[in-house]
Scaffold this motif. Structure first.
Motif, PDB file in Angstrom:
ATOM      1  N   SER A  83       0.849  -1.195   0.000  1.00  0.00           N
ATOM      2  CA  SER A  83       0.000   0.000   0.000  1.00  0.00           C
ATOM      3  C   SER A  83       0.883   1.242   0.000  1.00  0.00           C
ATOM      4  CB  SER A  83      -0.886   0.003   1.249  1.00  0.00           C
ATOM      5  OG  SER A  83      -0.078   0.172   2.409  1.00  0.00           O
ATOM      6  N   ASN A  84       0.271   2.387   0.201  1.00  0.00           N
ATOM      7  CA  ASN A  84       0.998   3.653   0.254  1.00  0.00           C
ATOM      8  C   ASN A  84       1.680   3.829   1.615  1.00  0.00           C
ATOM      9  OD1 ASN A  84       1.983   6.056  -0.778  1.00  0.00           O
ATOM     10  ND2 ASN A  84       0.209   7.230  -0.129  1.00  0.00           N
ATOM     11  N   GLN A  85       1.853   2.749   2.339  1.00  0.00           N
ATOM     12  CA  GLN A  85       2.599   2.776   3.602  1.00  0.00           C
ATOM     13  C   GLN A  85       3.947   2.079   3.449  1.00  0.00           C
ATOM     14  OE1 GLN A  85       0.314   5.216   4.817  1.00  0.00           O
ATOM     15  NE2 GLN A  85       1.514   4.536   6.541  1.00  0.00           N
ATOM     16  N   TYR A  86       4.295   1.688   2.226  1.00  0.00           N
ATOM     17  CA  TYR A  86       5.539   0.961   1.990  1.00  0.00           C
ATOM     18  C   TYR A  86       6.457   1.726   1.052  1.00  0.00           C
ATOM     19  CZ  TYR A  86       3.338  -3.195   3.981  1.00  0.00           C
ATOM     20  OH  TYR A  86       2.732  -4.089   4.814  1.00  0.00           O
ATOM     21  N   ILE A  87       7.754   1.734   1.411  1.00  0.00           N
ATOM     22  CA  ILE A  87       8.777   2.288   0.534  1.00  0.00           C
ATOM     23  C   ILE A  87       9.873   1.241   0.358  1.00  0.00           C
ATOM     24  CG2 ILE A  87       8.388   4.726   1.111  1.00  0.00           C
ATOM     25  CD1 ILE A  87      10.842   4.510   3.018  1.00  0.00           C
ATOM     26  N   ARG A  88      10.625   1.417  -0.706  1.00  0.00           N
ATOM     27  CA  ARG A  88      11.757   0.537  -0.958  1.00  0.00           C
ATOM     28  C   ARG A  88      12.903   1.395  -1.467  1.00  0.00           C
ATOM     29  NH1 ARG A  88      11.994  -3.824  -5.708  1.00  0.00           N
ATOM     30  NH2 ARG A  88      13.287  -2.225  -6.644  1.00  0.00           N
ATOM     31  N   PHE A  89      14.100   1.099  -1.033  1.00  0.00           N
ATOM     32  CA  PHE A  89      15.262   1.822  -1.531  1.00  0.00           C
ATOM     33  C   PHE A  89      16.451   0.885  -1.627  1.00  0.00           C
ATOM     34  CE2 PHE A  89      14.832   2.636   3.041  1.00  0.00           C
ATOM     35  CZ  PHE A  89      16.019   2.119   3.527  1.00  0.00           C
ATOM     36  N   CYS A  90      17.363   1.242  -2.520  1.00  0.00           N
ATOM     37  CA  CYS A  90      18.590   0.479  -2.729  1.00  0.00           C
ATOM     38  C   CYS A  90      19.694   1.029  -1.850  1.00  0.00           C
ATOM     39  CB  CYS A  90      19.021   0.555  -4.191  1.00  0.00           C
ATOM     40  SG  CYS A  90      17.888  -0.278  -5.296  1.00  0.00           S
ATOM     41  N   PHE A  91      20.640   0.179  -1.544  1.00  0.00           N
ATOM     42  CA  PHE A  91      21.818   0.597  -0.803  1.00  0.00           C
ATOM     43  C   PHE A  91      22.826   1.173  -1.785  1.00  0.00           C
ATOM     44  CE2 PHE A  91      20.077  -3.139   1.454  1.00  0.00           C
ATOM     45  CZ  PHE A  91      19.544  -2.444   2.520  1.00  0.00           C
ATOM     46  N   MET A  92      23.420   2.294  -1.397  1.00  0.00           N
ATOM     47  CA  MET A  92      24.350   2.989  -2.269  1.00  0.00           C
ATOM     48  C   MET A  92      25.688   3.162  -1.558  1.00  0.00           C
ATOM     49  SD  MET A  92      21.519   5.751  -3.588  1.00  0.00           S
ATOM     50  CE  MET A  92      20.852   6.024  -1.960  1.00  0.00           C
ATOM     51  N   LYS A  93      26.413   4.188  -1.931  1.00  0.00           N
ATOM     52  CA  LYS A  93      27.684   4.492  -1.270  1.00  0.00           C
ATOM     53  C   LYS A  93      27.397   5.052   0.118  1.00  0.00           C
ATOM     54  CE  LYS A  93      30.152   5.299  -5.527  1.00  0.00           C
ATOM     55  NZ  LYS A  93      30.785   6.256  -6.418  1.00  0.00           N
ATOM     56  N   PRO A  94      28.352   4.906   1.049  1.00  0.00           N
ATOM     57  CA  PRO A  94      28.115   5.314   2.442  1.00  0.00           C
ATOM     58  C   PRO A  94      27.562   6.728   2.618  1.00  0.00           C
ATOM     59  CG  PRO A  94      30.168   4.102   2.301  1.00  0.00           C
ATOM     60  CD  PRO A  94      29.670   4.286   0.887  1.00  0.00           C
ATOM     61  N   GLU A  95      28.136   7.718   1.940  1.00  0.00           N
ATOM     62  CA  GLU A  95      27.653   9.092   2.129  1.00  0.00           C
ATOM     63  C   GLU A  95      26.228   9.272   1.591  1.00  0.00           C
ATOM     64  OE1 GLU A  95      30.263   8.569  -1.392  1.00  0.00           O
ATOM     65  OE2 GLU A  95      30.630   8.291   0.724  1.00  0.00           O
ATOM     66  N   GLN A  96      25.899   8.569   0.517  1.00  0.00           N
ATOM     67  CA  GLN A  96      24.527   8.623  -0.013  1.00  0.00           C
ATOM     68  C   GLN A  96      23.559   7.943   0.945  1.00  0.00           C
ATOM     69  OE1 GLN A  96      25.859   6.683  -3.656  1.00  0.00           O
ATOM     70  NE2 GLN A  96      25.002   8.382  -4.844  1.00  0.00           N
ATOM     71  N   ASN A  97      23.990   6.850   1.530  1.00  0.00           N
ATOM     72  CA  ASN A  97      23.143   6.133   2.489  1.00  0.00           C
ATOM     73  C   ASN A  97      22.891   6.957   3.742  1.00  0.00           C
ATOM     74  OD1 ASN A  97      22.863   3.862   0.852  1.00  0.00           O
ATOM     75  ND2 ASN A  97      24.706   2.926   1.672  1.00  0.00           N
ATOM     76  N   ASP A  98      23.920   7.666   4.203  1.00  0.00           N
ATOM     77  CA  ASP A  98      23.741   8.546   5.366  1.00  0.00           C
ATOM     78  C   ASP A  98      22.685   9.605   5.076  1.00  0.00           C
ATOM     79  OD1 ASP A  98      25.693   7.143   6.698  1.00  0.00           O
ATOM     80  OD2 ASP A  98      27.262   8.653   6.408  1.00  0.00           O
ATOM     81  N   LEU A  99      22.781  10.218   3.910  1.00  0.00           N
ATOM     82  CA  LEU A  99      21.801  11.238   3.520  1.00  0.00           C
ATOM     83  C   LEU A  99      20.405  10.620   3.410  1.00  0.00           C
ATOM     84  CD1 LEU A  99      21.141  14.139   2.626  1.00  0.00           C
ATOM     85  CD2 LEU A  99      21.750  13.455   0.291  1.00  0.00           C
ATOM     86  N   LEU A 100      20.311   9.448   2.821  1.00  0.00           N
ATOM     87  CA  LEU A 100      19.029   8.753   2.673  1.00  0.00           C
ATOM     88  C   LEU A 100      18.384   8.504   4.024  1.00  0.00           C
ATOM     89  CD1 LEU A 100      17.063   6.837   0.923  1.00  0.00           C
ATOM     90  CD2 LEU A 100      18.564   5.023   1.722  1.00  0.00           C
ATOM     91  N   VAL A 101      19.118   7.904   4.943  1.00  0.00           N
ATOM     92  CA  VAL A 101      18.570   7.584   6.270  1.00  0.00           C
ATOM     93  C   VAL A 101      18.172   8.850   7.013  1.00  0.00           C
ATOM     94  CG1 VAL A 101      19.133   6.635   8.546  1.00  0.00           C
ATOM     95  CG2 VAL A 101      19.757   5.373   6.485  1.00  0.00           C
ATOM     96  N   ASN A 102      19.045   9.844   7.020  1.00  0.00           N
ATOM     97  CA  ASN A 102      18.739  11.094   7.720  1.00  0.00           C
ATOM     98  C   ASN A 102      17.517  11.790   7.123  1.00  0.00           C
ATOM     99  OD1 ASN A 102      20.825  10.812   9.571  1.00  0.00           O
ATOM    100  ND2 ASN A 102      22.286  11.839   8.232  1.00  0.00           N
ATOM    101  N   THR A 103      17.383  11.750   5.806  1.00  0.00           N
ATOM    102  CA  THR A 103      16.247  12.386   5.136  1.00  0.00           C
ATOM    103  C   THR A 103      14.938  11.685   5.494  1.00  0.00           C
ATOM    104  OG1 THR A 103      17.686  13.105   3.332  1.00  0.00           O
ATOM    105  CG2 THR A 103      15.316  13.090   2.896  1.00  0.00           C
ATOM    106  N   ILE A 104      14.954  10.376   5.492  1.00  0.00           N
ATOM    107  CA  ILE A 104      13.732   9.626   5.867  1.00  0.00           C
ATOM    108  C   ILE A 104      13.393   9.866   7.340  1.00  0.00           C
ATOM    109  CG2 ILE A 104      12.778   7.320   6.198  1.00  0.00           C
ATOM    110  CD1 ILE A 104      14.339   6.460   3.680  1.00  0.00           C
ATOM    111  N   LEU A 105      14.392   9.803   8.189  1.00  0.00           N
ATOM    112  CA  LEU A 105      14.145   9.954   9.635  1.00  0.00           C
ATOM    113  C   LEU A 105      13.684  11.353  10.004  1.00  0.00           C
ATOM    114  CD1 LEU A 105      17.034   7.796  11.182  1.00  0.00           C
ATOM    115  CD2 LEU A 105      14.604   7.191  10.873  1.00  0.00           C
ATOM    116  N   GLU A 106      13.968  12.359   9.165  1.00  0.00           N
ATOM    117  CA  GLU A 106      13.467  13.714   9.417  1.00  0.00           C
ATOM    118  C   GLU A 106      11.932  13.728   9.520  1.00  0.00           C
ATOM    119  OE1 GLU A 106      16.866  16.329   7.017  1.00  0.00           O
ATOM    120  OE2 GLU A 106      14.881  16.104   6.169  1.00  0.00           O
ATOM    121  N   LEU A 107      11.291  12.870   8.781  1.00  0.00           N
ATOM    122  CA  LEU A 107       9.819  12.838   8.747  1.00  0.00           C
ATOM    123  C   LEU A 107       9.224  11.890   9.784  1.00  0.00           C
ATOM    124  CD1 LEU A 107       9.195  12.815   4.897  1.00  0.00           C
ATOM    125  CD2 LEU A 107       9.135  14.746   6.472  1.00  0.00           C
ATOM    126  N   LEU A 108      10.031  11.054  10.358  1.00  0.00           N
ATOM    127  CA  LEU A 108       9.531  10.072  11.316  1.00  0.00           C
ATOM    128  C   LEU A 108       9.746  10.548  12.737  1.00  0.00           C
ATOM    129  CD1 LEU A 108      10.871   6.887   9.524  1.00  0.00           C
ATOM    130  CD2 LEU A 108       8.525   7.690   9.552  1.00  0.00           C
TER     131      LEU A 108
END
Length: 108
Positions: A83-108
């Motif tokens: 449903s619209n409660q699920y997201i999926r993302f790929c693992f990337m380079k460490p600095e990209q992953n840090d940005l990804l996690v921090n960006t998602i957690l900003e909303l949670l």
């Protein structure tokens, strides 16, 4: 003989990539696992599926927020069984992953 050398170079690259994905996968899982607003599905590939448990937040909102920072994640609402409660993302380079996690957690 040159083809063999190239094959071994490629195998080294493959092993290094697999090792980095394994490390990054574990780091991201650990970083997000303490947040009570998400359910993580233990990843065994180069991507992770996440269910958003926060009632007033949808996958499309998270995807739009990430997109503003140049991060592309998948809203899984059009996948059967999700449903619209699920997201999926790929693992990337460490600095990209840090940005990804921090960006998602900003909303949670």
């Amino acid at each position: 003989a040159e083809e063999c050398i190239d094959m071994f170079k490629a195998q080294g690259y493959i092993n290094e990539s697999q090792s980095q994905i394994f490390t990054e996968r574990n780091l991201i899982y650990s970083a997000m696992s303490t947040n009570k607003n998400v359910k993580l599905f233990k990843p065994y590939a180069n991507y992770m599926l996440v269910k958003i448990l926060k009632d007033d937040l949808s996958a499309s909102q998270i995807a739009a927020h990430c997109n503003l920072k140049g991060i592309v994640i998948r809203n899984c609402e059009n996948i059967r069984g999700l449903s619209n409660q699920y997201i999926r993302f790929c693992f990337m380079k460490p600095e990209q992953n840090d940005l990804l996690v921090n960006t998602i957690l900003e909303l949670l």
